[in-house]
Scaffold this active site. Structure first.
Site, PDB file in Angstrom:
ATOM      1  N   GLU A   1       0.131 -17.057   2.239  1.00 58.48           N
ATOM      2  CA  GLU A   1       0.328 -15.732   2.845  1.00 58.48           C
ATOM      3  C   GLU A   1       1.046 -15.910   4.166  1.00 58.48           C
ATOM      4  OE1 GLU A   1      -3.314 -13.496   2.979  1.00 58.48           O
ATOM      5  OE2 GLU A   1      -3.398 -13.329   0.808  1.00 58.48           O
TER       6      GLU A   1
ATOM      7  N   HIS B   1      -1.238  -3.052   8.578  1.00 65.21           N
ATOM      8  CA  HIS B   1      -0.747  -3.819   7.428  1.00 65.21           C
ATOM      9  C   HIS B   1       0.616  -3.259   7.036  1.00 65.21           C
ATOM     10  CE1 HIS B   1      -0.525  -5.778   3.544  1.00 65.21           C
ATOM     11  NE2 HIS B   1      -1.612  -6.468   3.844  1.00 65.21           N
TER      12      HIS B   1
ATOM     13  N   ARG C   1       2.132 -10.543  10.755  1.00 67.90           N
ATOM     14  CA  ARG C   1       1.930  -9.203  10.218  1.00 67.90           C
ATOM     15  C   ARG C   1       2.425  -8.099  11.156  1.00 67.90           C
ATOM     16  NH1 ARG C   1      -3.777  -8.469   7.351  1.00 67.90           N
ATOM     17  NH2 ARG C   1      -2.789  -9.738   5.760  1.00 67.90           N
TER      18      ARG C   1
ATOM     19  N   HIS D   1      -5.272  -1.248   9.521  1.00 68.23           N
ATOM     20  CA  HIS D   1      -5.909  -2.214   8.615  1.00 68.23           C
ATOM     21  C   HIS D   1      -7.103  -2.930   9.227  1.00 68.23           C
ATOM     22  CE1 HIS D   1      -6.101  -4.824   5.174  1.00 68.23           C
ATOM     23  NE2 HIS D   1      -5.841  -5.909   5.880  1.00 68.23           N
TER      24      HIS D   1
ATOM     25  N   ARG E   1      -4.557 -10.880  14.020  1.00 72.63           N
ATOM     26  CA  ARG E   1      -5.304 -11.717  13.079  1.00 72.63           C
ATOM     27  C   ARG E   1      -4.389 -12.346  12.033  1.00 72.63           C
ATOM     28  NH1 ARG E   1      -7.316 -10.711   8.047  1.00 72.63           N
ATOM     29  NH2 ARG E   1      -6.773  -8.514   8.203  1.00 72.63           N
TER      30      ARG E   1
END
Ligand code: SIN
Length: 493
Positions: A110, A225, A269, A328, A363
Site C-alpha cells: 500500500e 482517504h 495519502r 477517514h 497515518r
C-alpha cells in the site's frame, strides 16, 4: 476491580481478550457490536511478518516518514516491534488472514510502505474477519458485551475516573462503577458530510474525555482517504486497489498524479487526497479510478468492493469509476502514554480515540488496525497492575473547558458542512476563524435526551476543539494543510 471497556472495535476487543481478569470486564457499545470502523475496514493490517524481506526498522522508517516528522518515535517503535506478536495473537484468536498459494501469509503493498507487508482477510474484508473472530473469542472468555448502551458521561471523583453514566437505545439510564474505564470508541468521520466511516463514528470518546478534563492532542490532524466512490455513502475503495496497480485519471484520461509526486498514486495519502481534490477543483469535473487493467479479476481479488461498486450500477472492470476524497481517520485524540493511560487516573484510551503519537501528522496506511491491537494489548497489561497516573511525555493540552454563551441549535448537516468548509483538506486562518465563530454560536442540545442528541453534542464539541487546534498550528504538516502557510504560497507562485 471492574474494568469497563467502551467500544467493540479491534482495540476494545483485544483489550478485553488480553485482560488478566475476564470476570471483571464489561464491554459496552452504543449500537450492534459489529458497528465499528474495524468491521468496515477493507484494507488490512500492517506488520512485519517476513523477517527475510522486511524489518522492524523499515516499518518504523515508513511510519515516521508518513507522519511528517511529528510522530513520537518511542510509540512508533513500540507499535512496530509489538506488531508480529499481535498478529500471532489474532491468528490464534481465529482471524482467517489470506494465504499465498504456498500456504504462508499473503502480503500486499500500500501507499508509502517500502515493502509489501499488509495482511488481509477475505480479500477486502479484513476488518470483518478480525472483528468477528475477536467477538467470538471475547464472548468465549465469558465476557459480557452489552450492545445499544451509550456512555453519556464519565463519572469522576477527586480527579479520578470512577465509572460511566449510560443511556440505552430504549431510553433507560444506569451508572456503572468501575476501577478503570477504557475508551475504545473509535473515530469521528461524522464530523464531515463525506466520510468512509460508519454512522457510529461521532467523536464520543474525545468529547467524554474533554468534558472530564483529560488532556487531548494533535486534534488538527485529520486524514482524508483519496478514493471513495463519488456517490452518496462514499463507499471506500481500498488503497490496496492502487497498491496493486489501479491508477487515477482526470476526465480527459490524464494520469495527473504523475506530475504531483514521484510515487504518483502511491504517494502518502494526504498528497494523493489533495492531488485529487485539486484536480477536481481545477477542471470542475470528476476524477476517476481506473482499475480496468484487472478486468474480471476484480471480483475475486476485491469481492466486497466489487459487489458494492456493481450495486451502485458501475462496471469498474471495464470503465473508470468516479471517486472523491472523504474523511477517514483522526490522528489526534485523547493523549496517552505507551500503555493507554490518559492524564486522568482510572481512564485509558486505545485505538483511534487515542493520540499515542504513532501517526504524527499523517497515518501510514493499515497502521490503524495494528495500533488498536498493540495498544489494546498494552493497556490490558497495564490494567493488571492497577490504574496509574499518565506516564507519557507531556503534550499540549488542547482541551477546551470553556462554556460558551450559545444562541441556536445546529443540525447535524449544518455542523458537517461547516467543518468540511473550514477544517477540510485545506485550511486558512480566515476560514478557521469564521468556522470557530460559527461553531461557537451554536449550542448542542442543552440537555441531550436521546442517543442522536448526545452524538450531535459530541460532534459539536469535537468540531470546536479541532477548529481551535487547526487555527493554532499555522504551518502545514502532513494532513493539516494550511493554504496560507508562507511556504505553501511560495510553492504555488
Ligand atoms: C484502505 O483500505 O485503503 C484503508 C486502510 C487504512 O485506512 O489504513
Amino acid at each position: 476491580m471492574t474494568t469497563v471497556i467502551v467500544g467493540t472495535g479491534i482495540a476494545g476487543l483485544v483489550c478485553a481478550l488480553a485482560h488478566p481478569r475476564p470476570e471483571d470486564v464489561l464491554v459496552l457499545t452504543k449500537a450492534e457490536p459489529t458497528a465499528s470502523n474495524t468491521f468496515a475496514a477493507q484494507g488490512g493490517i500492517a506488520a512485519v511478518t517476513d523477517p527475510a524481506g522486511d524489518s522492524i526498522a523499515a516499518h518504523v522508517a515508513d511510519t515516521l516518514t508518513a507522519g511528517a516528522g511529528l510522530c513520537d518515535a518511542a510509540a512508533v517503535r513500540a507499535l512496530c516491534a509489538d506488531g508480529p506478536d499481535r498478529i500471532a495473537d489474532l491468528i490464534a484468536a481465529g482471524v482467517p488472514f489470506d494465504r499465498s498459494p504456498a500456504g504462508g501469509l499473503a502480503r500486499g503493498l500500500e501507499a508509502a510502505h517500502s515493502v509489501a507487508r499488509i495482511l488481509h482477510a477475505g480479500g477486502d474484508a479484513t476488518g470483518a474477519g478480525i472483528a468477528e473472530a475477536l467477538l467470538r473469542a471475547v464472548t468465549g472468555r465469558g465476557i459480557e458485551v452489552r450492545p445499544h448502551t451509550l456512555v453519556t458521561a464519565l463519572i469522576t471523583d477527586g480527579g479520578r475516573v470512577r465509572g460511566v453514566r449510560t443511556l440505552t437505545s430504549g431510553g433507560a439510564g444506569e451508572d456503572i462503577t468501575a476501577d478503570a474505564v477504557v475508551l475504545a470508541t473509535g473515530g469521528a468521520g461524522q464530523l464531515y458530510p463525506y466520510t468512509s466511516n460508519p454512522e457510529v463514528a461521532t467523536a464520543d470518546g474525545v468529547a467524554l474525555a474533554a468534558r472530564a478534563g483529560a488532556v487531548l492532542a494533535d486534534l488538527e490532524f485529520y486524514q482524508f482517504h483519496p478514493t471513495t466512490l463519488a456517490l452518496p455513502g462514499n463507499f471506500l475503495i481500498s488503497e490496496a486497489v492502487r497498491g496493486e496497480g489501479a491508477v487515477l485519471r482526470d476526465h480527459t484520461g490524464e494520469r495527473f498524479m504523475l506530475a504531483v509526486h514521484p510515487d504518483a498514486e502511491l504517494a502518502p495519502r494526504d498528497v494523493v487526497a489533495r492531488g485529487v481534490a485539486d484536480r477536481m477543483r481545477e477542471t470542475g469535473a470528476p476524477v476517476f479510478l481506473d482499475a480496468t487493467a484487472f478486468g474480471d479479476r476484480l471480483a475475486t481479488r476485491f469481492p466486497s468492493i466489487d459487489a458494492a461498486v456493481r450495486a451502485a450500477g458501475l462496471d469498474w472492470a471495464h470503465e473508470p469509476v468516479p471517486i472523491t476524497p472523504a474523511a477517514h481517520y483522526w490522528m489526534g485524540g485523547v493523549a496517552t502514554d505507551l500503555a493507554g493511560r490518559t492524564s486522568l487516573p482510572g481512564l485509558y484510551a486505545v485505538g483511534e480515540v487515542a493520540r499515542t503519537g504513532v501517526h504524527g501528522a499523517n497515518r501510514l496506511a493499515s497502521n490503524s488496525l495494528l495500533e488498536g491491537a498493540v495498544f489494546g494489548h498494552r493497556a490490558a497489561l497495564a490494567l493488571s497492575d492497577g490504574p496509574f497516573e499518565h506516564a507519557g511525555k507531556p503534550v499540549e493540552d488542547q482541551n477546551d473547558r470553556t462554556v460558551r454563551a450559545t444562541s441556536a441549535r445546529c443540525t447535524r448537516d449544518e455542523l458537517q458542512q461547516a467543518v468540511w468548509e473550514g477544517v477540510g483538506l485545506g485550511r486558512d486562518d480566515a476560514g478557521l476563524a469564521a468556522t470557530e465563530a460559527r461553531l461557537a454560536g451554536w449550542s448542542g442540545e442543552p440537555a441531550p435526551a436521546t442517543v442522536a442528541e448526545h452524538e450531535t453534542a459530541n460532534l459539536l464539541l469535537a468540531a470546536r476543539l479541532m477548529a481551535r487546534a487547526a487555527r493554532a498550528r499555522t504551518r502545514s504538516a502532513g494532513a493539516h494543510f494550511r493554504t496560507d502557510d508562507a511556504r505553501v504560497l511560495e510553492t504555488a507562485s
